[in-house]
Motif scaffolding. Structure first.
Motif, PDB file in Angstrom:
ATOM      1  N   LYS A   6      46.962 -11.917  65.425  1.00  9.50           N
ATOM      2  CA  LYS A   6      47.529 -10.816  65.916  1.00  9.50           C
ATOM      3  C   LYS A   6      49.048 -10.840  65.966  1.00  9.50           C
ATOM      4  N   VAL A   7      49.921  -9.770  66.171  1.00 12.33           N
ATOM      5  CA  VAL A   7      51.248  -9.831  66.227  1.00 12.33           C
ATOM      6  C   VAL A   7      51.638  -9.366  67.664  1.00 12.33           C
ATOM      7  N   GLU A   8      52.622 -10.286  68.000  1.00  9.77           N
ATOM      8  CA  GLU A   8      53.176  -9.978  69.411  1.00  9.77           C
ATOM      9  C   GLU A   8      54.742  -9.657  69.277  1.00  9.77           C
ATOM     10  N   SER A   9      54.919  -8.723  69.722  1.00 14.39           N
ATOM     11  CA  SER A   9      56.796  -8.315  69.687  1.00 14.39           C
ATOM     12  C   SER A   9      57.431  -8.107  70.596  1.00 14.39           C
ATOM     13  N   LYS A  10      58.583  -8.318  70.636  1.00 12.91           N
ATOM     14  CA  LYS A  10      59.553  -8.271  71.912  1.00 12.91           C
ATOM     15  C   LYS A  10      60.682  -7.499  71.369  1.00 12.91           C
TER      16      LYS A  10
END
Length: 287
Positions: A6-10
């Protein structure tokens, strides 16, 4: 190799045209298309791709390693920590630095009862703390004459209490000189005879500045675990005694009464002079 991701973005840069969710969806779609062996799993992924959009660049990484956290050193004012060669006080010093406090150390050296190896151990502990804080000032206060004076002129079962009160006074004199706002100790409630609630109250009464005790509610196993984590434990267990250990009473009082202690100290006519001389002759080591 991982099969799900999965991809987690900030977004530190809120002007970036995509929201964090949109960014994760976009990059996740691109990765899913480019790597057919990978499947998106937002609940239990084997691999998490972290994407951080900042002002001038975007950073992509996996498996972040948590840092110490806390606040930048210096934003919380200055304090003076009573730093011995034991396990507890270096941990207490580090914990206050973690909360943004600029901490200076005070070590009480009593040659020939404490060796140069004991002093070197404390300097090495101070160096380790400086690895986190960037710099660290250590005061080495000569305490032999004062300790011998207390040994000859106080009840032996109350010697440790008198000694620790003298140390607090000396540390506070240095704190006032350096515009520090508090003292720091490595005391844990009930761990030794002088760290009972009564002992802490009697020792505290000699100070004007607040005394911070970040280890007060921790037991020894917790303190050792933290010492191992920050790299002070192996230094602290080197077999060189500090001045408290050398002058400890066989049967110390565990419930001292403040009026008795103050009455006894009122008779110690040389105590003020010896304290002033000890602080005036302190060696300053900047690390």
């Amino acid at each position: 190799a991982a099969k799900t991701f999965k991809v987690e973005s900030k977004r530190a840069d809120k002007s970036f045209p995509m929201t964090s969710i949109q960014l994760s969806q976009y990059v996740g779609g691109e990765l899913d298309e480019k790597y057919p062996n990978l499947t998106v799993d937002v609940h239990h992924p084997e691999l998490t791709v972290y994407l951080e959009v900042r002002d001038y660049a975007a950073y992509v990484h996996a498996d972040p390693e948590p840092g110490a956290g806390g606040l930048p050193v210096g934003v919380g004012g200055r304090a003076v920590s009573l730093l011995s060669g034991g396990i507890d006080s270096p941990v207490a010093t580090w914990m206050m630095a973690k909360r943004g406090v600029e901490v200076e150390g005070v070590y009480f050296h009593s040659p020939p009862y404490t060796s140069e190896w004991a002093k070197e151990k404390v300097i090495d502990l101070a160096k380790r703390i400086a690895d986190f804080t960037g710099e660290f000032r250590l005061y080495v206060v000569p305490f032999t004459e004062l300790q011998l004076y207390l040994l000859d002129n106080t009840a032996h079962d109350r010697l440790t209490i008198h000694l620790k009160r003298a140390m607090m006074r000396a540390a506070e004199m240095i704190a006032h000189k350096d515009d520090a706002l508090a003292l720091v100790t490595g005391e844990s409630v009930g761990q030794v005879a002088s760290q009972t609630m009564q002992g802490i109250q009697v020792i505290n009464a000699v100070c004007d500045l607040p005394v911070l005790r970040p280890l007060a509610g921790m037991d020894k196993a917790e303190i050792i675990e933290r010492a191992e984590k920050i790299g002070t434990f192996e230094i602290s267990i080197r077999p060189y005694e500090d001045c408290c250990t050398v002058f400890v009473a066989k049967h110390p009082v565990t419930k001292p009464r403040l009026n008795y202690i103050e009455k006894a100290e009122h008779k110690l006519t040389e105590l003020d002079r010896l304290l002033e001389e000890a602080v005036a002759n302190a060696e300053i080591i900047d690390l």
